[in-house]
Enzyme design. Sequence first.
Site, PDB file in Angstrom:
ATOM      1  N   ARG A 133     -25.085 -48.832 -20.901  1.00 14.32           N
ATOM      2  CA  ARG A 133     -25.456 -48.480 -19.393  1.00 14.32           C
ATOM      3  C   ARG A 133     -24.248 -47.928 -18.609  1.00 14.32           C
ATOM      4  NH1 ARG A 133     -29.636 -47.681 -20.628  1.00 14.32           N
ATOM      5  NH2 ARG A 133     -28.748 -48.211 -22.756  1.00 14.32           N
TER       6      ARG A 133
ATOM      7  N   ASP B 188     -43.589 -44.382 -25.128  1.00 17.05           N
ATOM      8  CA  ASP B 188     -42.232 -44.710 -24.955  1.00 17.05           C
ATOM      9  C   ASP B 188     -41.851 -45.816 -25.413  1.00 17.05           C
ATOM     10  OD1 ASP B 188     -39.692 -44.210 -23.869  1.00 17.05           O
ATOM     11  OD2 ASP B 188     -40.189 -44.328 -22.001  1.00 17.05           O
ATOM     12  N   GLU B 189     -40.548 -46.433 -25.724  1.00 15.73           N
ATOM     13  CA  GLU B 189     -40.057 -47.371 -26.113  1.00 15.73           C
ATOM     14  C   GLU B 189     -40.651 -48.053 -27.159  1.00 15.73           C
ATOM     15  OE1 GLU B 189     -37.214 -48.432 -24.528  1.00 15.73           O
ATOM     16  OE2 GLU B 189     -37.192 -48.068 -22.600  1.00 15.73           O
TER      17      GLU B 189
ATOM     18  N   GLN C 185     -31.699 -50.455 -29.617  1.00 17.03           N
ATOM     19  CA  GLN C 185     -32.132 -50.731 -28.315  1.00 17.03           C
ATOM     20  C   GLN C 185     -33.389 -51.814 -28.418  1.00 17.03           C
ATOM     21  OE1 GLN C 185     -31.147 -48.454 -24.877  1.00 17.03           O
ATOM     22  NE2 GLN C 185     -31.101 -46.904 -26.412  1.00 17.03           N
TER      23      GLN C 185
ATOM     24  N   THR D  47     -35.789 -39.499 -21.089  1.00 19.37           N
ATOM     25  CA  THR D  47     -37.046 -39.319 -20.065  1.00 19.37           C
ATOM     26  C   THR D  47     -37.378 -37.680 -19.760  1.00 19.37           C
ATOM     27  OG1 THR D  47     -36.258 -41.166 -19.092  1.00 19.37           O
ATOM     28  CG2 THR D  47     -37.870 -40.028 -17.788  1.00 19.37           C
TER      29      THR D  47
END
Length: 730
Positions: A601, A218-219, A249, A33
């Site tokens: 995480r 993004d992603e 991911q 980010t």
Amino acid sequence: MDVLAGLNPAQRKAVETIEGPLLIIAGPGSGKTRVITHRIAYLVRVCGVSPHRIMAVTFTNKAAREMTERLEALLGQTVKALTLGTFHAICARILRQEGKAIGLDPGFVIYDEEDQLGLIKQSLNELDLDPKQYNPKAIQSAIEFAKSHILTPKAYGEQARSYFEEIVQRVYERYQQLLAQSQGVDFDDLLMKTVQLFQDYPDVLVRYQSRYLHILVDEFQDTNTTQYLLIKQLAGKHGNVCVVGDPDQSIYSWRFADLRNILSFEKDYPNAQIALLEQNYRSTQTILEVASNIISANVQRKPKRLWTENEVGIPVAIVETFNEEEEARFVVSEIEKLVKEKLVSPGGCAVMYRVNAQSRALEEAFMRYGIRYKLVGGTRFYQRREVKDMIAYLRLVHNPGDNVSLARVINVPGRGIGQRTLAELSSWSKSHDVPLYAALKQVAEKKGPPLTPRASFALTSFLNLIEGLSGRSREMKLVDLLDEVLKESGYREYISSEEDGEERWENILELRAAAEEYNELSPAEALVNFLEKISLVSDIDEIDSLADAPTLITLHQAKGLEFPVVFIVGMEEGLLPHRRSFDDPAQMEEERRLCYVGITRAQKLVYLLRAYRRALFGSSMAGLPSRFLESIPPHLATSKSKWEDETREHEYTPVTAILSRQSPTPPASIDLKAGDRVRHTRFGEGVVTDCLPTRDDHQVTVQFTEAGIKRLLASLAHLEKIESASNMQS
DNA sequence: CGAAAGGCTCTTTTT
DNA sequence: GAGCCTTTCG
């Protein structure tokens, strides 16, 4: 302000490479980010690009919001001119502006999945197909597949390979007609129709292509074919497209996200540059190593080497309990213990699971211990029945042609309009080719279908209700309109007579509060904007995200978050990996990625739990330990069985004990001691200053000539001894 | 028409 | 175990 300050070399490259296509592979915790926001700031500040000419696409509203905030903090100014939002929000805006060209009413409604399912069932019904034979959910998914690949009903039919797919084609066709009749689109339409618009109207596309000098996504690992094509279209002129993602991911293939988009980006954009963000700033070495071991078992994958300068940390705890209740109790009491020892705050803990149904046992345990918790997900706010009912009224007032909303509330609260009457009305409207609302008007004028006086009266009073509300809506504040709806429709009394009326009423009040934010706009604008917002937002922004309490969350939802302490429950065959993935290696790899996402995480501590028996879907069954546990090297974990044999409990060293342990268990011998000269593949040469035994390994502290002081785990660091301390002495 | 009762299915869910 | 759907009966 220097927007490059504090970035590592890889991050810097990702920010500074602004010409041409750029692929940023961002491992977990690698400051993704940060890179994206700094990149935009760099474009604006250093390169002088007008924010008006930048598009940044995120997958969630939350991500969009966070990015806006961080960007504004970085630039010290608002970024309104920037196009920043989800694919769906950006497409909705384009379609409201340009949709007329493809016959789309600018006031179109956006239907959610529940509405969608209703329309599919209606289509099945109209086509005389048995919903038991053709599962509406399966058809819904097939239509989603079609739209994720820009397949119109016709195109879908042409590629149909089975009888079921032929059925889907027919339903899909009818379904689109029903949508069009209500001037509605579904989520996937937003994307597909935008691509079609650009395909069919090159002049419109050129306008957008010219405007967007820089595009960021993004992603990217979770984009589907339609989204991929949309980006390709938009970037068609300037070609400055920057995509960010991590193939490891990717966990949304079941929504037709296509991993190939990111894996073959370089093929589609041959001059693409690549930035690899491999340094992790989040987790301990141990956690990262465990995660790497788990993900490495995937075959369909580009190898990636994550590393961190963080401390070695503590082995992950693998805990086996008798059943899910004991599992939940362990989690809760362990959290309590950690908090008591001041090792973590309650809010620093997260409990993750594969399916939502697993949250129940956990919730019960938390409640029994009297510990507050935050449950993410469950039934989302705007999905609640009472909230959707109110929205349906508002939609109907805004657009009487909205058959879906009309059907939803025509008999809520009950006004004696039953299935029979509704079927009569709908078949009449179908044969006269008018919306249900027009049929209602005909009923009022006695020109409609033949009905009993009773039914006819009920329908007419419903019509009058909506007519009255519509008339007044033009000069009323949105909140007042909502109040009016509640009063006139009798919804207020209806809700209070319901089972959990109080809670439902509170939800309505919450909706009312959301509507109050639109008080400054004109009534018409307020209604339109409000409806747009709530159809694209899944939840009222985490209401008590500030509360310092543990988070209960699915593994999917956990993506992008981080917590000092992570518990993953249900590490069992059939659950994680889910049994549905057993016969498909690709899906099995996705389950593994899901597990990887969960573990990565964590910042400090990971607990992996499994129960010997588990009650799920009514019956209790014994399950085997998850195959993913086998990927964990034994020296990176401690295990404990809480039930099988009480004596085994002694094998397990509680984390709290490890943290506070002064004199460790005698370690296995090791060939390194203070003073030894060693070589490390990344850090180069250095001198061992300390060698501390851990449970079954050694933490070695090395003073490197170039890289400074590092603490490393001997078994992982592969330190090569180049000179022994004793040699130097002699 | 609507309440009550029995049968069936069941992952994940950024929008 | 719950939610949704269909059937049945008052």
